[in-house]
Design an enzyme around this catalytic site. Structure first.
Site, PDB file in Angstrom:
ATOM      1  N   SER A  30       0.844  -1.186   0.000  1.00 27.09           N
ATOM      2  CA  SER A  30       0.000   0.000   0.000  1.00 27.09           C
ATOM      3  C   SER A  30       0.882   1.240   0.000  1.00 27.09           C
ATOM      4  O   SER A  30       2.109   1.143   0.022  1.00 27.09           O
ATOM      5  CB  SER A  30      -0.888   0.000   1.239  1.00 27.09           C
ATOM      6  OG  SER A  30      -0.076   0.263   2.373  1.00 27.09           O
ATOM      7  N   LYS A  31       0.215   2.375   0.008  1.00 30.72           N
ATOM      8  CA  LYS A  31       0.928   3.668  -0.042  1.00 30.72           C
ATOM      9  C   LYS A  31       2.014   3.769   1.030  1.00 30.72           C
ATOM     10  O   LYS A  31       3.005   4.458   0.843  1.00 30.72           O
ATOM     11  CB  LYS A  31      -0.077   4.810   0.156  1.00 30.72           C
ATOM     12  CG  LYS A  31      -1.019   4.958  -1.022  1.00 30.72           C
ATOM     13  CD  LYS A  31      -0.866   6.334  -1.652  1.00 30.72           C
ATOM     14  CE  LYS A  31      -1.355   6.369  -3.086  1.00 30.72           C
ATOM     15  NZ  LYS A  31      -2.754   6.027  -3.260  1.00 30.72           N
TER      16      LYS A  31
END
Ligand code: GLU
Length: 478
Positions: free
Chosen positions: A250-251
């Site tokens: 994820s980010k």
């Protein structure tokens, strides 16, 4: 014939995990001489954006994945955008309603909430209790009169569902506690699960290859396939892509979109190669594969059940490998947007300057990790260097100014301004004066480039040319 699809929802840029799903479908199709279909799953009107669809298409093309049917090129089984297929889903839903396989559920949000709470209190699994499954005619007409809206729910049969997943093996869906689920929402839009199945059926998809995150939807899909009397496709659920800390990529792990890597200056071939290794591999430890080799070698049996770890460093390494192996002309072409962005070149570059820039790049090609580094690495060839104060004070003083002044006369007297000659003359000078080469080379490099590190000193001086080199040194020593 094998027919597979990649079905992104255009709610953001193409994620690395999704790019891998697309790639594996593509490789599987090419390997089996089948068809690869791109389908845009944009029934979520709020979150779907045309710009994202365009970006996804662009990024897939950039990676080097081509499809045989899709929203941009059409095909026999279109349209390939779910938002354009609403009538088709409605038709199927109506047929199922007539057959009594689905039913209208008039429950309001509050009622559903209450059912959930009651179930929780009783320790029962959450989900719909089937309240509207067997409504009396009177109740139905009462609800209709009240003007209640309804959804369509599938009558979930009590049966064990199992599949033979081509990656995971036998998967038995037990304890899934499936209750009658919605296939059409009250606004006449199909749920994700319904649309996927109708499309896979009508588009004659033979193998559904997707991320393991969809495995929990699969029993619902199977029930819908059965409800419409369709043959089941094969399923293959690929392991997830995780970050180095083994949580879902994820980010938090930095850039996760293909777009970001493209903008960072990764080569599509490197990206293609790297993502193919996320949860797949041959028995040898081979890592560098061309597209053709991957098509040849790909098989679902070789997909790993264990999660794949996205390793940025490895991707970076692979990218520098590909940059080293790629012809200079191509590296130059690919570097143009990066050079423009840093205002190092104009829109039109004449042949002479093109050659000059190519030679500058070639001096650094072994070192470049991403194309984004190119402007910085060759900047001093294209504009006057900026001399950093700290190094200036360290390297430019009375003594080195004297040396550099003498180097200027040496350089001015070289007729054949080639690196071998330049090197020889400067080394001779060091010897004659009893100077350590480093005492000469460091200030010289700094005077010419404004840096303490860079490409081969003599290659750099040769490329910069006598006039420019002399001019730069003079400016510094006078
Ligand atoms: N649209 C889904 C997604 O973006 C894919 C559905 C599928 O592959 O079945 O995750």
């Amino acid at each position: 014939m094998v027919r597979v699809r990649f079905a992104p929802s255009p709610t953001g840029f193409l994620h690395i995990g999704n790019a891998r799903t697309a790639l594996f479908n593509y490789l599987f199709a090419r390997k089996n001489k089948g068809k690869f279909i791109l389908r845009i799953e944009d029934t979520d009107k709020e979150r779907s954006k045309k710009e994202y669809e365009e970006a996804i298409i662009e990024d897939l093309k950039w990676i080097g994945i081509e499809w045989d049917e899709g929203p941009d090129i059409g095909g026999e089984y279109g349209p390939y955008r779910q938002s354009e297929r609403i009538d088709i889903y409605k038709e199927f839903a109506e047929k199922l309603l007539k057959e009594g396989i689905v039913y209208k559920c008039y429950c309001t949000k509050e009622e559903l909430e209450k059912t959930r709470e009651d179930a929780q209190k009783k320790g029962l699994p959450p989900g719909y209790d089937g309240k509207c499954r067997n409504l009396t005619k009177e109740k139905i007409s009462q609800y209709e009169k009240e003007g209640r809206s309804f959804v369509l729910r599938l009558k979930v049969p009590e049966e064990k569902i199992e599949i033979n997943d081509l990656i995971r093996g036998k998967v038995i869906f037990e304890g899934e506690n499936l209750t009658d689920f919605v296939i059409m929402k009250s606004d006449g839009v199909p749920t994700f699960n319904f649309a996927v199945v109708i499309d896979d059926y009508l588009m004659k998809i033979t193998h559904v290859i997707r991320g393991e995150d969809h495995l929990s939807n699969t029993p619902k899909h199977i029930l819908i396939f059965k409800a419409i009397g369709a043959k089941l496709p094969f399923f293959a659920h690929m392991s997830m892509t995780l970050g180095p800390d083994r949580t879902r990529l994820s980010k938090r792990h930095g850039a996760t979109s293909v777009r970001a890597y493209r903008e960072e200056g990764y080569l599509p071939e490197a990206f293609f190669n790297y993502i193919s290794l996320l949860g797949w591999g041959t028995t040898e430890s081979k890592e560098i594969f061309t597209k053709e080799e991957l098509i040849e070698e790909f098989s679902l049996e070789r997909c790993h059940k264990a999660s794949a770890i996205f390793d940025k460093e490895k991707l970076l390494w692979m990218n520098s490998y590909y940059i080293r192996k790629t012809e200079l002309d191509k590296i130059y072409q690919l570097s143009i947007p990066f050079l423009k962005k840093e205002n190092l070149i104009e829109d039109m570059v004449d042949k002479e300057k093109e050659e000059y820039i190519k030679r500058a790049i070639s001096l650094e090609q072994e070192k470049i990790k991403t194309l984004k580094e190119v402007p910085f690495l060759i900047e001093f060839f294209l504009k006057e260097p900026e001399y950093e104060k700290e190094n200036y004070e360290k390297l430019i003083n009375y003594g080195t100014k004297k040396i550099l002044g003498e180097i200027v006369s040496i350089l001015e007297n070289i007729d054949n301004f080639k690196k071998e000659d330049i090197e020889k003359k400067i080394r001779d000078y060091c010897r004659e004066k009893g100077l350590k080469t480093s005492d000469v080379f460091h200030p010289l490099r700094f005077a010419v480039s404004g840096r303490t590190k860079g490409p081969d000193l003599f290659g750099m001086i040769e490329l910069l040319g006598k006039e420019k080199t002399v001019e730069r040194i003079k400016k510094l020593v006078i």
